[in-house]
Design an enzyme around this catalytic site. Structure first.
Site, PDB file in Angstrom:
ATOM      1  N   GLU A  83      -1.428  -8.877   5.171  1.00 54.87           N
ATOM      2  CA  GLU A  83      -1.575  -8.800   6.838  1.00 54.87           C
ATOM      3  C   GLU A  83      -2.741  -8.710   7.401  1.00 54.87           C
ATOM      4  O   GLU A  83      -2.978  -9.051   8.458  1.00 54.87           O
ATOM      5  CB  GLU A  83      -0.394  -7.784   7.259  1.00 54.87           C
ATOM      6  CG  GLU A  83      -0.837  -6.276   7.222  1.00 54.87           C
ATOM      7  CD  GLU A  83      -0.660  -5.606   5.960  1.00 54.87           C
ATOM      8  OE1 GLU A  83      -0.517  -6.164   4.910  1.00 54.87           O
ATOM      9  OE2 GLU A  83      -0.736  -4.677   5.895  1.00 54.87           O
ATOM     10  N   CYS A  86       0.881  -1.326   0.076  1.00 57.60           N
ATOM     11  CA  CYS A  86      -0.009   0.160   0.008  1.00 57.60           C
ATOM     12  C   CYS A  86       0.804   1.328   0.008  1.00 57.60           C
ATOM     13  O   CYS A  86       1.450   1.510  -1.055  1.00 57.60           O
ATOM     14  CB  CYS A  86      -0.895   0.089   1.067  1.00 57.60           C
ATOM     15  SG  CYS A  86      -2.248   1.159   0.941  1.00 57.60           S
ATOM     16  N   HIS A 122      -3.324  -5.806   1.026  1.00 54.51           N
ATOM     17  CA  HIS A 122      -2.815  -5.944   2.384  1.00 54.51           C
ATOM     18  C   HIS A 122      -2.766  -7.605   2.702  1.00 54.51           C
ATOM     19  O   HIS A 122      -3.826  -7.672   3.576  1.00 54.51           O
ATOM     20  CB  HIS A 122      -3.458  -5.088   3.577  1.00 54.51           C
ATOM     21  CG  HIS A 122      -3.286  -3.789   3.440  1.00 54.51           C
ATOM     22  ND1 HIS A 122      -2.311  -2.867   4.125  1.00 54.51           N
ATOM     23  CD2 HIS A 122      -4.011  -2.855   2.665  1.00 54.51           C
ATOM     24  CE1 HIS A 122      -2.554  -1.670   3.852  1.00 54.51           C
ATOM     25  NE2 HIS A 122      -3.211  -1.616   3.085  1.00 54.51           N
TER      26      HIS A 122
END
Lengths: 227, 80
Positions: A203, A85, A201
């Site tokens: 994560e 990002c 993302h």
């Protein structure tokens, strides 16, 4: 395996990344943007967020911060550097990966789950992954990938496109492009494939009870590839 | 001396903000606009008396930070 996550003023996904990396076996260190030297690392992550308040252009100020000199040297010597990002925006501003990220086509901040299709598994990030389509999360205002015609030809010729926005079945079409990115590009590599920048993302996809497991699949595979 | 830099988007780069501003102005009655492109303007006070040297410094700033040459052009103007 050792990883480092760089925290810039305004980073806000650095702790999520720390949690994800540790969960899958990395020994992670948080590194401040004003430090001179990276600790000994097998992987360096530039996290998401709004470094330096997105002043001037997203990622532009962070790309000139002190620690980035060390990160650029690390990348140029073949070290694995992943930008997620805002981290991707920082990578394009350093020139480590080609192109630039423009404001989303319809001027909206987009926050939703998307599917991405892997294009190239001949690299440390996606090698041995048994899935070609992953569900990740995106949350950005400037994720509209743009590059010149010459750059596009070059990144295609060198197989530098990492992931495309697609639907659940892996169809890469305009209607599944959330932000107007050229050719539905969601992530790209440098020529050598040791540097990866992507808007989604992983994560945020490491817990079934919160989101999904495709991030877990990605990180488990990543650490096995690095070992 | 003061040197200004104007950063504009290159011709084939999409400018959604410019488009929306255009639409808004159109809605306000400014109907004779064919296009609007949004850019950035910097006024830089350089500690330098030689205008050519001052402009050269700002040019370097534009190339290294103020503009992203993949998508933007810059123009330097001596203002004082």
């Amino acid at each position: 395996m050792k990883s480092s996550v760089i925290t810039f003023p305004g980073s806000n996904c650095d702790r999520d990344m720390d949690v994800a990396l540790k969960k899958f076996g990395f020994t992670n260190k948080m590194v401040w943007h004003d430090d001179n030297e990276l600790p000994n690392s097998d992987l360096v992550v530039l996290p998401g967020g709004f470094s330096y308040g997105d002043y001037l252009r997203c990622g532009s100020m962070a790309s000139k911060s002190k620690i980035m000199r060390s990160v650029i040297n690390f990348a140029k010597s073949g070290g694995l550097v992943m930008g997620i990002c805002n981290g991707f925006q920082i990578l394009v501003e350093t020139g480590l990966v080609p192109g630039v990220l423009l404001r989303n086509k319809y001027l909206e901040f987009i926050c939703k789950n998307v599917f991405v299709k892997l294009d190239n598994k001949e690299n440390a990030y996606f090698k041995n992954l048994n899935k070609d389509i992953l569900e990740f999360h995106i949350a950005h205002n400037e994720g509209n990938y743009f590059c010149t015609k010459d750059q596009l030809k070059e990144i295609k010729d060198n197989n530098q496109i990492a992931i495309y926005y697609c639907n659940k079945e892996g169809k890469i079409e305009d209607q599944y492009n959330p932000n107007g990115s050229i050719k539905n590009i969601a992530g790209i590599f440098n020529k050598e494939k040791n540097v990866l920048g992507m808007m989604p993302h992983p994560e945020r996809m490491i817990d079934q009870s919160l989101s999904g497991e495709d991030g877990s699949i990605f990180f488990k595979n990543l650490i096995n590839n690095i070992k | 001396m003061k040197v200004s830099a104007i950063i504009t988007l290159k011709k084939d780069v999409l400018d959604p903000q410019g488009k929306v501003i255009h639409q808004a102005l159109d809605g306000m009655g400014f109907e004779n606009i064919s296009e609007i492109r949004q850019g950035k303007y910097f006024e830089i006070d350089v500690n330098e008396n030689d205008p050519n040297k001052a402009k050269a410094v700002v040019e370097e700033m534009c190339k290294k930070l103020l503009a992203n040459l993949v998508i933007e052009n810059f123009k330097i103007i001596e203002t004082q």
